[in-house]
Scaffold this motif. Sequence first.
Motif, short mmCIF file in Angstrom:
data_model
loop_
_atom_site.label_atom_id
_atom_site.label_comp_id
_atom_site.label_asym_id
_atom_site.label_seq_id
_atom_site.Cartn_x
_atom_site.Cartn_y
_atom_site.Cartn_z
N VAL A 1 -4.74 10.52 2.81
CA VAL A 1 -4.47 10.27 4.16
C VAL A 1 -3.20 9.65 4.27
O VAL A 1 -2.27 10.08 4.85
N LEU B 1 -13.96 10.29 5.00
CA LEU B 1 -13.11 10.94 6.04
C LEU B 1 -13.29 10.37 7.46
O LEU B 1 -12.10 10.18 7.79
N ALA B 2 -14.28 9.67 7.75
CA ALA B 2 -14.23 9.19 9.01
C ALA B 2 -13.46 7.84 9.04
O ALA B 2 -12.73 7.55 9.85
N ALA C 1 -11.13 7.06 7.09
CA ALA C 1 -9.59 7.51 6.81
C ALA C 1 -9.12 7.99 8.02
O ALA C 1 -7.84 7.75 8.42
N ALA C 2 -9.83 8.77 8.99
CA ALA C 2 -9.34 9.21 10.22
C ALA C 2 -9.11 7.95 11.03
O ALA C 2 -8.11 7.83 11.72
N VAL C 3 -9.85 6.87 11.21
CA VAL C 3 -9.58 5.67 11.92
C VAL C 3 -8.22 5.13 11.44
O VAL C 3 -7.45 4.55 12.11
N ALA D 1 -5.83 6.51 9.80
CA ALA D 1 -4.60 7.26 10.09
C ALA D 1 -4.05 6.92 11.60
O ALA D 1 -2.96 6.85 11.80
N LEU D 2 -5.07 6.88 12.36
CA LEU D 2 -4.94 6.54 13.66
C LEU D 2 -3.98 5.39 14.11
O LEU D 2 -3.07 5.00 14.67
N THR E 1 -0.45 5.41 12.28
CA THR E 1 0.29 6.09 13.42
C THR E 1 0.76 5.12 14.40
O THR E 1 1.71 5.18 14.90
N TYR F 1 -9.11 0.77 7.02
CA TYR F 1 -9.91 1.48 6.08
C TYR F 1 -11.34 0.73 5.66
O TYR F 1 -12.33 1.17 5.67
#
Length: 597
Positions: free
Chosen positions: A398, A524-525, A527-529, A531-532, A535, A572
Amino acid sequence: MVGLPADSGPRKVFEPMNAPPDPDSPLEADLPVSSKKPDAPSQDDAMAAKRSGDPGVSGGEGQSGRTIADGVDVERKAHMARSSVLVMGAFIVSKLIGLLRERAIGHQFGVSPEYDAYVAAFRIPDLLFTLIAGGALVSAFLPVFAAALTDEDETDAAAWRLASGVTNLVFLVTAVLSGLSALTAPWLATVIAPGFTPDQQALTAELMRVILISTCVFAVSGIQMGILNAYQHFLTPALAPIVYNGGILIGALWFAPRLGVHGLAWGVVLGAAGHLLVKVPSLVRRGFRWEPLLDLRDAALRRVLWLMWPRVLSMFTVQLVFLVNTRLASQIESGSVAALNYAWVISQMPQTILGTAIATVAFPTLAELAATGRRVALRTTFVEALRVMMALAVPAAVALLVLAGPVISVLLQTGQFGPDAAAATRLALEMFALGLVGHVTFEVVARVFYAQQDTLTPLYIGALAMALNIVLAYALVGPLAQGGLALANSIAVSLEVWIALMILRRRLGRVGGRQLAGTLARSLAAAAVMALAMTAALGALPDAVRIGPLDGPFVDGAARLGIGASVGSVVYLAAALAMGMPEARAGLRWLRGRLGT
């Protein structure tokens, strides 16, 4: 494994593990795999086997007397964990030197036709190396050599006779095939890169002849790596890729300004020589003996060859995909072959540090556990390694997606490597990032089969994945250019891992499916946090970051990379801890121990 060859340059180079240089340290001391008597299974191992229906172990107490219910010796686990961390450090050094090398090459050649020819010139040397002296050989040689070392009815002399016989045979075959390839290099260049101009094809042939010298050197060096890994020694093999990258860096900085792109090829030869010589002292300390013999009737040698041929065919499928990718990329536009290679080299940094490091440390242990019938311990070691890999590879993939632009700006964008080259490389890098988890986890999944001396199953899986990769490459190269070739690779390797896990589940009884799924879901969860957060942090920066009087692509990229990586790492870890990931808690405990808090 389907895909482009992992490397420290276009070549796949063995990057084994690290350990402290002190021969008296517990990490440098050889584990029982190198002694004449392996650890006997513990009583707890037998009980765990009985509960799981595993007939492959019996009672008795391990050498250390300290085991746990899964039958894995505590000292061995600690050794593997420490070695993995130290080897990751060595790999980081190697990759940093490799990235400096890529930056020097990018500054000198960018995505020029000359560098396209240099990349294409590796295809045949890589093919010979991979099939004869690369992963195929070590996967077959290491388990047989380790078994010879632990055979109570044999002396170490038998193991060294095996090593001599394999070395002599592999070197002779490689030398003959390299000579034939050198003679037919002009024709081979037209087959590899039909989209090149005649001058580019002629240059490709010239460079190929030089690089083939390194292939003969690696034929011997690869066997050295297998021998030292069988002895659970990881330090000097970990130094080998650092020396190899250093040789190519010398070629880029000193040879290339005088010899042009030919200087890079001679740098490869210099690096290969260093890759071999750096391991010689460690071999001598372990009783290295070479004999000028070649007995094809030797049972152990024939066993290696029998185990090797399916692996050779499997690796051939990898190289076939690579040849197809090179042919397709050569027909897109000038620089596409180079852009694809730059992206692959960058994506290899997390793959090597996370996947190859952990898997190479685990492989000798997996081979010994399989040889002694300790299926419960084999399964436990495999599952634990896989969970750690997932917990690390998911955020790495990610982060690579989010930070692809800054990474390229920092590592490559200089001199002849301009914005257009950066854009072409970024597209391929983003597509390779989607397959990073598959590439990392397959490193240990494949080794479970090889540890059981099964090289046929990975062949069948690899052939299926190869066919899918080629079909997808032709389908995606049109709309996505070199990015389509990278995406085809990512899809194929992900499917390859899934099929292999399903087969291992049937063979081992279970592979901790719920635990693996839980680790993957939490990763995955988290990593999604991550990524946000990354960004948002990058979005708050100005369009072009300046640091005092400094500006330009490197400064802007370095600022974005530093901020993004820092924010991502903290977020993360925090998210993973909040979700109760045991891998995160273990990592935090280790970090506190290192910091003394």
